[in-house]
Design a protein around this motif. Sequence first.
Motif, mmCIF file in Angstrom:
data_model
loop_
_atom_site.group_PDB
_atom_site.id
_atom_site.type_symbol
_atom_site.label_atom_id
_atom_site.label_comp_id
_atom_site.label_asym_id
_atom_site.label_seq_id
_atom_site.Cartn_x
_atom_site.Cartn_y
_atom_site.Cartn_z
ATOM 1 N N SER A 102 0.829 -1.214 0.000
ATOM 2 C CA SER A 102 0.000 0.000 0.000
ATOM 3 C C SER A 102 0.862 1.262 0.000
ATOM 4 O O SER A 102 0.472 2.296 -0.537
ATOM 5 C CB SER A 102 -0.953 0.005 1.201
ATOM 6 N N LYS A 103 2.063 1.165 0.553
ATOM 7 C CA LYS A 103 2.973 2.313 0.586
ATOM 8 C C LYS A 103 3.498 2.666 -0.805
ATOM 9 O O LYS A 103 3.914 3.797 -1.051
ATOM 10 C CB LYS A 103 4.121 2.056 1.551
ATOM 11 N N LEU A 104 3.451 1.709 -1.720
ATOM 12 C CA LEU A 104 3.845 1.981 -3.107
ATOM 13 C C LEU A 104 2.840 2.890 -3.801
ATOM 14 O O LEU A 104 3.123 3.453 -4.853
ATOM 15 C CB LEU A 104 3.988 0.675 -3.894
ATOM 16 N N TYR A 105 1.674 3.021 -3.204
ATOM 17 C CA TYR A 105 0.597 3.854 -3.759
ATOM 18 C C TYR A 105 0.343 5.081 -2.883
ATOM 19 O O TYR A 105 -0.780 5.562 -2.780
ATOM 20 C CB TYR A 105 -0.687 3.025 -3.901
ATOM 21 N N GLU A 106 1.403 5.595 -2.268
ATOM 22 C CA GLU A 106 1.224 6.716 -1.345
ATOM 23 C C GLU A 106 0.646 7.959 -2.014
ATOM 24 O O GLU A 106 0.030 8.788 -1.345
ATOM 25 C CB GLU A 106 2.530 7.043 -0.634
ATOM 26 N N ASP A 107 0.803 8.083 -3.332
ATOM 27 C CA ASP A 107 0.200 9.212 -4.043
ATOM 28 C C ASP A 107 -1.292 9.001 -4.283
ATOM 29 O O ASP A 107 -2.002 9.963 -4.599
ATOM 30 C CB ASP A 107 0.893 9.443 -5.393
ATOM 31 N N GLU A 108 -1.744 7.753 -4.172
ATOM 32 C CA GLU A 108 -3.153 7.444 -4.420
ATOM 33 C C GLU A 108 -3.921 7.123 -3.134
ATOM 34 O O GLU A 108 -5.090 7.471 -3.004
ATOM 35 C CB GLU A 108 -3.282 6.243 -5.376
ATOM 36 N N VAL A 109 -3.275 6.454 -2.195
ATOM 37 C CA VAL A 109 -3.954 5.952 -0.994
ATOM 38 C C VAL A 109 -3.631 6.835 0.204
ATOM 39 O O VAL A 109 -2.474 7.025 0.548
ATOM 40 C CB VAL A 109 -3.536 4.490 -0.705
ATOM 41 N N LYS A 110 -4.673 7.335 0.832
ATOM 42 C CA LYS A 110 -4.477 8.205 1.990
ATOM 43 C C LYS A 110 -4.186 7.406 3.261
ATOM 44 O O LYS A 110 -3.345 7.789 4.065
ATOM 45 C CB LYS A 110 -5.702 9.081 2.200
ATOM 46 N N LYS A 111 -4.900 6.275 3.456
ATOM 47 C CA LYS A 111 -4.706 5.491 4.673
ATOM 48 C C LYS A 111 -5.239 4.078 4.465
ATOM 49 O O LYS A 111 -6.094 3.849 3.638
ATOM 50 C CB LYS A 111 -5.426 6.152 5.860
ATOM 51 N N TYR A 112 -4.721 3.156 5.265
ATOM 52 C CA TYR A 112 -5.113 1.748 5.250
ATOM 53 C C TYR A 112 -5.878 1.465 6.534
ATOM 54 O O TYR A 112 -5.341 1.657 7.628
ATOM 55 C CB TYR A 112 -3.849 0.897 5.174
ATOM 56 N N TYR A 113 -7.123 1.006 6.406
ATOM 57 C CA TYR A 113 -7.934 0.631 7.557
ATOM 58 C C TYR A 113 -8.207 -0.871 7.525
ATOM 59 O O TYR A 113 -8.318 -1.461 6.452
ATOM 60 C CB TYR A 113 -9.292 1.354 7.541
ATOM 61 N N TYR A 114 -8.371 -1.442 8.709
ATOM 62 C CA TYR A 114 -8.718 -2.858 8.820
ATOM 63 C C TYR A 114 -10.222 -3.027 8.977
ATOM 64 O O TYR A 114 -10.877 -2.214 9.639
ATOM 65 C CB TYR A 114 -8.031 -3.502 10.029
#
Length: 130
Positions: free
Chosen positions: A105-117
């Motif tokens: 998910s960190k590879l998409y830091e320009d697209e993804v604001k946060k990761y939730y479970y």
Amino acid sequence: MKKFNNIFVVDDDLVYHFIIKKLFSKCNINVNTSYFFNGLEAIDDLKNKIQTDSEPDLILLDINMPVCDGWHFLEEFRKIKQNLSKDVTVYLISSSNDVSDLNKSKLYEDEVKKYYYKPMSQEDFETIFV
């Protein structure tokens, strides 16, 4: 309260769709929500809404789905996001707590604001919308 008008929920789980609808209701959030069962449906719809008032402001995206998973959706999203008339916020919401998914998910830091479970709590939900 953060202002979102159009939201895409991209997840193959009907129970998750139900939970999200309940959270919107419980938090008194009134938005236009489109539900998709895989990334292909969502990306196709997004392409059809480019430069319209129906573009989403926010996308809640699962990772593990049939046909087109969240990672493939993000690859396609990367290709078209510059054509959108606004910045679209993407949150990954997944039951996966696998370190490789978190790192990916960190590879998409320009697209993804946060990761939730999953399951998403009301508190998590409110951090997005309030």
